[in-house]
Design an enzyme around this catalytic site. Structure first.
Site, PDB file in Angstrom:
ATOM      1  N   ASP A   1       0.850  -1.185   0.000  1.00 27.83           N
ATOM      2  CA  ASP A   1       0.000   0.000   0.000  1.00 27.83           C
ATOM      3  C   ASP A   1       0.895   1.247   0.000  1.00 27.83           C
ATOM      4  O   ASP A   1       1.733   1.392   0.902  1.00 27.83           O
ATOM      5  CB  ASP A   1      -0.876  -0.034   1.274  1.00 27.83           C
TER       6      ASP A   1
ATOM      7  N   GLU B   1      30.074   7.140   4.656  1.00 27.96           N
ATOM      8  CA  GLU B   1      30.129   5.698   4.892  1.00 27.96           C
ATOM      9  C   GLU B   1      29.991   4.971   3.556  1.00 27.96           C
ATOM     10  O   GLU B   1      29.727   3.782   3.510  1.00 27.96           O
ATOM     11  CB  GLU B   1      29.049   5.263   5.885  1.00 27.96           C
TER      12      GLU B   1
ATOM     13  N   CYS C   1      26.018   7.447   9.993  1.00 28.24           N
ATOM     14  CA  CYS C   1      25.407   8.760   9.722  1.00 28.24           C
ATOM     15  C   CYS C   1      25.903   9.843  10.669  1.00 28.24           C
ATOM     16  O   CYS C   1      25.608  11.022  10.478  1.00 28.24           O
ATOM     17  CB  CYS C   1      23.894   8.670   9.823  1.00 28.24           C
TER      18      CYS C   1
ATOM     19  N   SER D   1      17.321  -1.005  15.005  1.00 26.24           N
ATOM     20  CA  SER D   1      18.034   0.261  14.753  1.00 26.24           C
ATOM     21  C   SER D   1      17.157   1.445  15.161  1.00 26.24           C
ATOM     22  O   SER D   1      17.656   2.426  15.727  1.00 26.24           O
ATOM     23  CB  SER D   1      18.456   0.370  13.279  1.00 26.24           C
TER      24      SER D   1
ATOM     25  N   HIS E   1      18.289  13.512  12.839  1.00 28.45           N
ATOM     26  CA  HIS E   1      18.758  12.611  11.788  1.00 28.45           C
ATOM     27  C   HIS E   1      17.512  11.950  11.199  1.00 28.45           C
ATOM     28  O   HIS E   1      16.639  11.487  11.944  1.00 28.45           O
ATOM     29  CB  HIS E   1      19.713  11.554  12.369  1.00 28.45           C
TER      30      HIS E   1
ATOM     31  N   LYS F   1       8.371  10.497  16.118  1.00 26.81           N
ATOM     32  CA  LYS F   1       8.628   9.521  17.197  1.00 26.81           C
ATOM     33  C   LYS F   1       9.663  10.093  18.159  1.00 26.81           C
ATOM     34  O   LYS F   1       9.549   9.945  19.376  1.00 26.81           O
ATOM     35  CB  LYS F   1       9.175   8.210  16.607  1.00 26.81           C
TER      36      LYS F   1
ATOM     37  N   ASN G   1      17.181   8.765   2.513  1.00 21.89           N
ATOM     38  CA  ASN G   1      18.265   8.865   3.495  1.00 21.89           C
ATOM     39  C   ASN G   1      19.560   9.316   2.806  1.00 21.89           C
ATOM     40  O   ASN G   1      19.969   8.740   1.794  1.00 21.89           O
ATOM     41  CB  ASN G   1      18.469   7.493   4.171  1.00 21.89           C
TER      42      ASN G   1
HETATM   43  P1  HMG Z   1       9.002  -2.208   7.811  1.00 23.16           P
HETATM   44  O1  HMG Z   1       9.035  -3.520   8.451  1.00 23.16           O
HETATM   45  O2  HMG Z   1       8.942  -2.202   6.353  1.00 23.16           O
HETATM   46  O3  HMG Z   1       7.767  -1.340   8.181  1.00 23.16           O
HETATM   47  O4  HMG Z   1      10.263  -1.397   8.335  1.00 23.16           O
HETATM   48  P2  HMG Z   1       6.675  -1.471   9.351  1.00 23.16           P
HETATM   49  O5  HMG Z   1       5.827  -2.668   9.146  1.00 23.16           O
HETATM   50  O6  HMG Z   1       7.311  -1.268  10.693  1.00 23.16           O
HETATM   51  O7  HMG Z   1       5.849  -0.175   8.990  1.00 23.16           O
HETATM   52  C1  HMG Z   1       6.417   1.072   9.050  1.00 23.16           C
HETATM   53  C2  HMG Z   1       5.343   2.046   9.542  1.00 23.16           C
HETATM   54  O8  HMG Z   1       4.346   2.173   8.507  1.00 23.16           O
HETATM   55  C3  HMG Z   1       4.596   1.585  10.806  1.00 23.16           C
HETATM   56  O9  HMG Z   1       4.334   2.738  11.552  1.00 23.16           O
HETATM   57  C4  HMG Z   1       3.301   1.024  10.244  1.00 23.16           C
HETATM   58  O10 HMG Z   1       2.217   1.047  11.179  1.00 23.16           O
HETATM   59  C5  HMG Z   1       3.057   1.966   9.088  1.00 23.16           C
HETATM   60  P3  HMG Z   1       4.824   2.824  13.105  1.00 23.16           P
HETATM   61  O11 HMG Z   1       4.155   1.716  13.799  1.00 23.16           O
HETATM   62  O12 HMG Z   1       6.337   2.627  13.063  1.00 23.16           O
HETATM   63  O13 HMG Z   1       4.457   4.200  13.518  1.00 23.16           O
HETATM   64  N1  HMG Z   1       2.173   1.420   8.034  1.00 23.16           N
HETATM   65  C6  HMG Z   1       1.233   2.146   7.405  1.00 23.16           C
HETATM   66  N2  HMG Z   1       0.829   3.431   7.562  1.00 23.16           N
HETATM   67  C7  HMG Z   1      -0.169   3.869   6.737  1.00 23.16           C
HETATM   68  N3  HMG Z   1      -0.790   3.073   5.805  1.00 23.16           N
HETATM   69  C8  HMG Z   1      -0.413   1.786   5.656  1.00 23.16           C
HETATM   70  C9  HMG Z   1       0.627   1.268   6.470  1.00 23.16           C
HETATM   71  N4  HMG Z   1       1.238   0.057   6.559  1.00 23.16           N
HETATM   72  C10 HMG Z   1       2.185   0.163   7.536  1.00 23.16           C
HETATM   73  N5  HMG Z   1      -1.042   1.031   4.740  1.00 23.16           N
HETATM   74  C11 HMG Z   1      11.894   0.233   8.717  1.00 23.16           C
HETATM   75  C12 HMG Z   1      10.427  -0.019   8.508  1.00 23.16           C
HETATM   76  C13 HMG Z   1      12.144   1.707   8.996  1.00 23.16           C
HETATM   77  C14 HMG Z   1      12.401  -0.583   9.892  1.00 23.16           C
HETATM   78  C15 HMG Z   1      12.642  -0.169   7.408  1.00 23.16           C
HETATM   79  O14 HMG Z   1      12.333   0.730   6.390  1.00 23.16           O
HETATM   80  C16 HMG Z   1      14.158  -0.242   7.538  1.00 23.16           C
HETATM   81  O15 HMG Z   1      14.714  -1.270   7.900  1.00 23.16           O
HETATM   82  N6  HMG Z   1      14.865   0.857   7.202  1.00 23.16           N
HETATM   83  C17 HMG Z   1      16.323   0.940   7.267  1.00 23.16           C
HETATM   84  C18 HMG Z   1      16.839   1.145   8.678  1.00 23.16           C
HETATM   85  C19 HMG Z   1      16.438   2.459   9.275  1.00 23.16           C
HETATM   86  O16 HMG Z   1      16.072   3.396   8.586  1.00 23.16           O
HETATM   87  N7  HMG Z   1      16.579   2.577  10.601  1.00 23.16           N
HETATM   88  C20 HMG Z   1      16.281   3.820  11.306  1.00 23.16           C
HETATM   89  C21 HMG Z   1      17.095   4.018  12.584  1.00 23.16           C
HETATM   90  S1  HMG Z   1      18.826   3.645  12.359  1.00 23.16           S
HETATM   91  C22 HMG Z   1      19.465   5.060  11.601  1.00 23.16           C
HETATM   92  O17 HMG Z   1      18.826   6.063  11.535  1.00 23.16           O
HETATM   93  C23 HMG Z   1      20.838   4.953  11.012  1.00 23.16           C
HETATM   94  C24 HMG Z   1      20.870   4.865   9.507  1.00 23.16           C
HETATM   95  O18 HMG Z   1      20.575   6.114   8.928  1.00 23.16           O
HETATM   96  C25 HMG Z   1      22.237   4.348   9.033  1.00 23.16           C
HETATM   97  C26 HMG Z   1      23.494   5.024   9.521  1.00 23.16           C
HETATM   98  O19 HMG Z   1      23.622   5.465  10.672  1.00 23.16           O
HETATM   99  O20 HMG Z   1      24.424   5.012   8.735  1.00 23.16           O
HETATM  100  C27 HMG Z   1      19.872   3.886   8.945  1.00 23.16           C
END
Ligand code: HMG
Length: 390
Positions: free
Chosen positions: A29, A79, A111, A201, A233, A242, A277
């Protein structure tokens, strides 16, 4: 003595994919991407751009405006390094025609690298107040195709000139920081795509935010109400909400009503929502969006900033927007760059994603794509060859 960001410029590739296209392809979706994680589009990096050209393209307007004299330090935070040995800063040093009396280094901590570089630059400038430092932060965020991280991919760079006469943001001396050895996101040297435990993460990001915040508030005596806006970030923009919610909980205050919350946070999310990102550049891309697009003047306002790098390092710090800052922004450049990007189809995105940089040492010449003032013209004998486009 003030120390801070004198000029700030942001650059992102000229190609972009709408996440609704990706959602359709992945059978998801589209609201999950646009509302659930708060991302609209992701930057797509063509084969003739890399971190060096992204950073040099971000830096050129800065050095053209400020001049090159007195820049004694060039720190490149990334990175997405292109060489295990040579600092990407040296390629930029040449492209930007900087003085030979300039220390050029590369730093890394996911990051957080951009903030580490900014802090180091501020320290050097404090020790030698007549000099300036140029901080470049550039990254390409890549995850496996069809993985949860895929819709958060992006690419971009920022260039920040650091001086004792900052025209944009004077950094406050008090900061709070926190280090912890965790495996929430990492990229072994043999992989092009990052590995990540996404949910973990996000938890680490939010937990270490509070550790850093507590230290910052203890050192500064400031609380939530002392900051006019926040730049976090932004691996995906929903995380800002959040994060702010966690800060309210930590302070024991109720979250403000929706309108107020939007006013506090949303203007700083506009660019990241359109690029994905940009890792080390993220927080400063967010700052750029806030300064460029906030309708009310921010002169003398204090901004709270949070930098997180997986692995992990977290830092909460702040700065005061300088009087007359608007005259020194690159707002038109940023807006035009984002508004004139070429949309790509899913097929084009996947072709570009799977196009590997040649590793055979033969002579390779790259076709010119749309981009900025610099491009990667080719690779010969394992050496990258950059050129100016004009
Ligand atoms: P995911 O499993 O695809 O998503 O992972 P989900 O099932 O947790 O859903 C995400 C959100 O969308 C949830 O909201 C759902 O409810 C919502 P939340 O509960 O979190 O508030 N959702 C919907 N909303 C509206 N309509 C819908 C619908 N369906 C679901 N139909 C995840 C999400 C971010 C984990 C994934 O994208 C990921 O692994 N990303 C990469 C890692 C990342 O970004 N981590 C962030 C923190 S670490 C960081 O910032 C460092 C980094 O930048 C690297 C560095 O430092 O170099 C990553």
């Amino acid at each position: 003595m003030k120390i801070g960001i004198d000029l700030l410029c942001f650059h992102t590739p000229s190609y972009v994919m709408d996440l609704r296209i990706l959602a359709e392809k992945r059978g998801v979706d589209p609201d999950k991407f646009t509302i659930g994680i708060g991302q609209e589009r992701m930057a797509v990096l063509p084969p003739d751009q890399d971190i060096v050209t992204l950073a040099a393209n971000a830096a050129l307007p800065v050095v053209e405006k400020a001049g090159r004299d007195g820049i004694e330090l060039l720190i490149f935070a990334t990175e997405s390094g292109i060489d295990q040995s040579k600092a990407a800063a040296l390629f930029c040093h040449k492209l930007l025609n900087l003085p030979a009396t300039c220390r050029c280094i590369e730093v890394k901590e996911a990051c957080y690298g951009g903030t580490a570089a900014l802090r180091l630059a501020a320290t050097m400038v404090a020790a030698r107040p007549h000099t300036k430092a140029l901080v470049l932060a550039a990254d390409v965020a890549r995850y496996d195709l069809a993985s949860p991280g895929e819709p958060t991919q992006g690419a971009g760079a920022v260039a920040m000139l650091v001086s004792t006469k900052p025209r944009i943001l004077a950094l406050d001396p008090e900061t709070g920081f926190h280090a912890e050895d965790v495996m929430d996101f990492w990229r072994p040297n043999y992989r092009e795509e990052a590995l990540v435990d996404g949910k973990y993460s996000t938890r680490m990001y939010l937990t270490t935010l509070i550790q850093a915040w507590k230290q910052y508030t203890a050192a500064s005596g400031r609380g939530l109400a002392d900051h006019a806006h926040y730049c976090f970030h932004l691996p995906f923009t929903k995380i800002a909400y959040k994060a702010y919610s966690r800060l309210c909980k930590a302070e024991g205050t109720a979250e403000p009503p929706k309108e107020e919350l939007l006013h506090l946070l949303d203007m700083a999310l506009g660019y990241n929502r359109q690029t994905g990102n940009t890792y080390a550049a993220c927080v400063y891309e967010s700052l750029s969006a806030l300064l460029d697009n906030m309708p009310e003047a921010l002169d003398d306002k204090r901004i709270g900033l949070f930098s997180y790098g997986s692995g992990c390092m977290a830092e909460f710090f702040s700065g005061v927007v300088q009087r007359g800052y608007r005259a020194h922004l690159f707002t038109d450049l940023h807006r035009t760059m984002l508004d004139t990007r070429t949309p790509v189809t899913y097929r084009q995105y996947e072709d570009i994603f799977t196009y590997g940089i040649p590793k055979d040492g033969a002579d390779h010449v790259f076709a010119p794509y749309r981009g900025g003032a610099f491009r990667l013209a080719g690779i010969k004998a394992h050496k990258r060859r950059y050129e100016a486009t004009a």
